[in-house]
Write an enzyme that holds these catalytic residues in place. Structure first.
Site, short mmCIF file in Angstrom:
data_model
loop_
_atom_site.label_atom_id
_atom_site.label_comp_id
_atom_site.label_asym_id
_atom_site.label_seq_id
_atom_site.Cartn_x
_atom_site.Cartn_y
_atom_site.Cartn_z
N HIS A 79 -3.52 9.90 -6.67
CA HIS A 79 -2.16 10.02 -6.13
C HIS A 79 -1.13 10.04 -7.26
O HIS A 79 -1.35 9.45 -8.32
CB HIS A 79 -1.86 8.94 -5.10
N ASP A 81 2.20 9.14 -6.83
CA ASP A 81 3.31 8.20 -6.69
C ASP A 81 2.98 6.83 -7.27
O ASP A 81 1.82 6.49 -7.50
CB ASP A 81 3.72 8.06 -5.22
N ASP A 106 -2.15 2.46 -12.05
CA ASP A 106 -2.21 2.88 -10.64
C ASP A 106 -1.18 3.96 -10.40
O ASP A 106 -0.10 3.72 -9.93
CB ASP A 106 -1.97 1.66 -9.75
N GLU A 137 0.98 7.63 -1.51
CA GLU A 137 -0.17 6.78 -1.24
C GLU A 137 0.24 5.33 -1.11
O GLU A 137 -0.40 4.55 -0.42
CB GLU A 137 -1.20 6.92 -2.38
N GLU A 138 1.32 4.96 -1.80
CA GLU A 138 1.69 3.54 -1.89
C GLU A 138 2.55 3.07 -0.71
O GLU A 138 3.06 1.96 -0.73
CB GLU A 138 2.45 3.27 -3.21
N GLU A 166 -8.81 5.84 -8.01
CA GLU A 166 -8.12 4.54 -7.97
C GLU A 166 -8.74 3.66 -9.05
O GLU A 166 -9.95 3.72 -9.29
CB GLU A 166 -8.31 3.87 -6.61
N HIS A 342 0.70 -2.50 -9.91
CA HIS A 342 1.95 -2.92 -9.24
C HIS A 342 2.65 -4.06 -9.97
O HIS A 342 3.74 -4.46 -9.55
CB HIS A 342 1.71 -3.34 -7.78
#
Lengths: 366, 366
Positions: A79, A81, A106, A137-138, A166, A342
């Site tokens: 992903h 984003d 990530d 995705e997030e 991932e 994150h």
């Protein structure tokens, strides 16, 4: 073309540094969920230069496919984003053999690996490849670019096996648990708290179900030698408030994580049983299908050999569940420590990038 | 002056119709909580015509006192505000021997009785009288006009006994239960629901307390021959939501209704015990003191004789609790069926108005 396109040629260059530079470029294009246009443009533009790929842009998702008519098709996905930079990450830089910055692990590190595979490995690979770069995705699963693709363009996701990049710390995490979120309401009858016998307290009605759900400890399931713990959690309770009223409604939210050998219907029946006859308005608020590990698929078997035993079950849900639902055996395998995702210390090591790259290059070489 | 001022003279007029007309005038002055200026003006203007009363206007509360130096001082009180007309009441009219309209029973009927007592009975009464008309009774206790008066002008509320004209269907409801609202938080540790063993579910932590509070059935207390049932209710529970997170906090709201022979400290200690050692952030969100029945006070004894055995405990909390906290024995006694309050069929019978008037006229006559 550079010589990197030749199989094995990557060994002759500074692969870690090159992947790090590419990851850094990607990190420096901010792409919080919902704002992926610029990074999708960048990726699309790079892919369109490769005449052997058929590139489709669908919103801010980009899909690139080779079509040499080779034996198998391997789908590789990541992903574009990132989560918002609410807790600021370190600045984007190359330092101490790692790339730092929001999204480093990530998963712009993984996206860099994908992009370099497209530019240097796909043309000469033994398998045809589909590379999927997607948005959102997030955020809520219903907004995910992979969800959109699977509903509107499932033909683009057809493949023999899939690997989602991932971050897994270089472990192979095949399949994933399913996740089912269910809400139910327990009904009482409102009354003034000075005369509670005129009513029925909905919290009291819900208590036995809360007890049963809390006491329920689902068994650990072993599949392909991997232990999938299951889990049931009461994730929410809402009734009444700071008032003089006997609450007439108590809403309970459950989240069940189930092993890939079980079906949604089976799990739902179990939840109904635990909630009991007083539960009403049963609503499935999230239904993320499980993905079986499928380690017997040749593509995933090959990857499991390459990671030399570093194979463990995936506990969280990822988009491999969506790919499995389309009939594509799928596994998680990507560079970087997922625990850093994150957070304020996001980073991915250059060696980790190179290791993931080399494993995937071998997987698609067939 | 009309002859009604003479004791017993009211019998010679159409008392029910007169009270009905006055109630109707009051109903036709809208006075939703927070908008009592017009009705307070009306009441104040009527009271200021009576030279034997000392009238104070405090915001939208009006207090009128006679000061003849008579033996005892009886305080009579009623609120001027009504609930909003969200579920519309019937139009304001005199029909079938009753007055209809928003506030008819709660409590412009009672206010009409008070106003007529001021105009026709107070001057010749055996006791001195304090008449209290106040605002904001139907909203949060902290905004109540009676609360304001008791904090800022307690001297105006000094009296030997008090009667609050909340509708009681003509029953004497002495004293009232106390009401204590308490919130407490139970703490867990957040974790991803795919790995719940890394966290602690706050709902699970709160469950034993919820069980204890729900199972607790406080005893019925008999005082002055009146049975005061007590009650404990879980009025609110809030934890987590529809998410993938093991909830780290579960807030529980309790409301305890306690008999007037118990103290707040006693009840609070009991709640602490029931909530148990895992409860944190204990907060008292409402503390409405109980009022003992005090039926042995001569003024209330007299009223209890007049209602001929129609004496029952007050279960809900009313401003008699606030008066009792100031040391004034207080009871509820007012015209009209309390079950009709706030509803679409609000009404009060003319005979009920006259009955309440005559009983109170006798009480203040001494």
């Amino acid at each position: 073309m550079t010589p990197y396109g030749a199989p094995g040629a990557s060994g002759g260059t500074d692969l870690p540094a090159e992947l790090g530079e590419l990851a850094l470029r990607l990190i420096r294009i901010p792409s919080e969920s919902g704002s992926e246009a610029a990074i999708a443009d960048f990726v699309e533009e790079r892919l369109r230069r490769l005449e052997f790929l058929e590139v489709s842009r669908l919103g801010d998702a980009v899909v690139a496919r080779s079509d040499f008519g080779r034996g198998r098709r391997v789908l590789l996905a990541g992903h574009l984003d990132t989560v918002p930079d609410t807790v600021p990450a370190q600045p984007a830089e190359l330092v101490d053999g790692a790339v730092t910055g929001r999204g480093a692990v990530d998963m712009k590190g993984g996206v860099a690996v994908l992009l370099r595979l497209a530019e240097h490995a796909v043309r000469t690979a033994g398998h045809d490849c589909t590379l999927v770069f997607y948005d959102m995705e997030e955020v809520g699963s219903h907004r995910s670019g992979m969800n959109r693709l699977s509903r509107l363009h499932p033909e683009l996701l057809r493949a023999d096996a899939a690997i989602l990049l991932e971050p897994t710390g270089g472990w192979l995490e095949p399949g994933c648990q399913g996740s089912l979120r269910v809400s139910a309401a327990f009904r009482g009858r409102a009354a003034h708290t000075a005369r509670p016998w005129q009513g029925v307290n909905a919290v009291e009605v819900a208590l036995p179900a809360l007890e049963r759900c809390t006491a329920h400890k689902p068994e650990v399931v072993t599949l392909d030698g991997l232990r999938y713990p299951q889990a049931l959690q009461v994730v929410g309770v809402a009734a009444g408030g700071d008032s003089n009223v006997v609450p007439d409604r108590c809403v309970v939210h459950l989240n069940a994580r189930y092993a890939p050998n079980r079906t949604k219907a089976e799990v739902l029946a179990e939840l109904r049983e635990l909630l009991g006859p007083d539960a009403t308005d049963l609503d499935v608020t999230l239904d993320s299908p499980a993905a079986p590990p499928a380690l017997d698929h040749p593509v995933l078997t090959r990857l499991s050999e390459l990671v030399e035993g570093r194979v463990r079950p995936k506990l969280g849900w990822t988009d491999v569940g969506r790919l499995a639902a389309l009939g594509v055996p799928a596994a998680n395998f990507g560079p970087g420590d997922p625990e850093l995702a994150h957070g304020p210390r996001e980073r991915v090591g250059l060696a980790e990038l190179a290791e993931a790259y080399e494993a995937l290059e071998k997987v698609i070489s067939g």
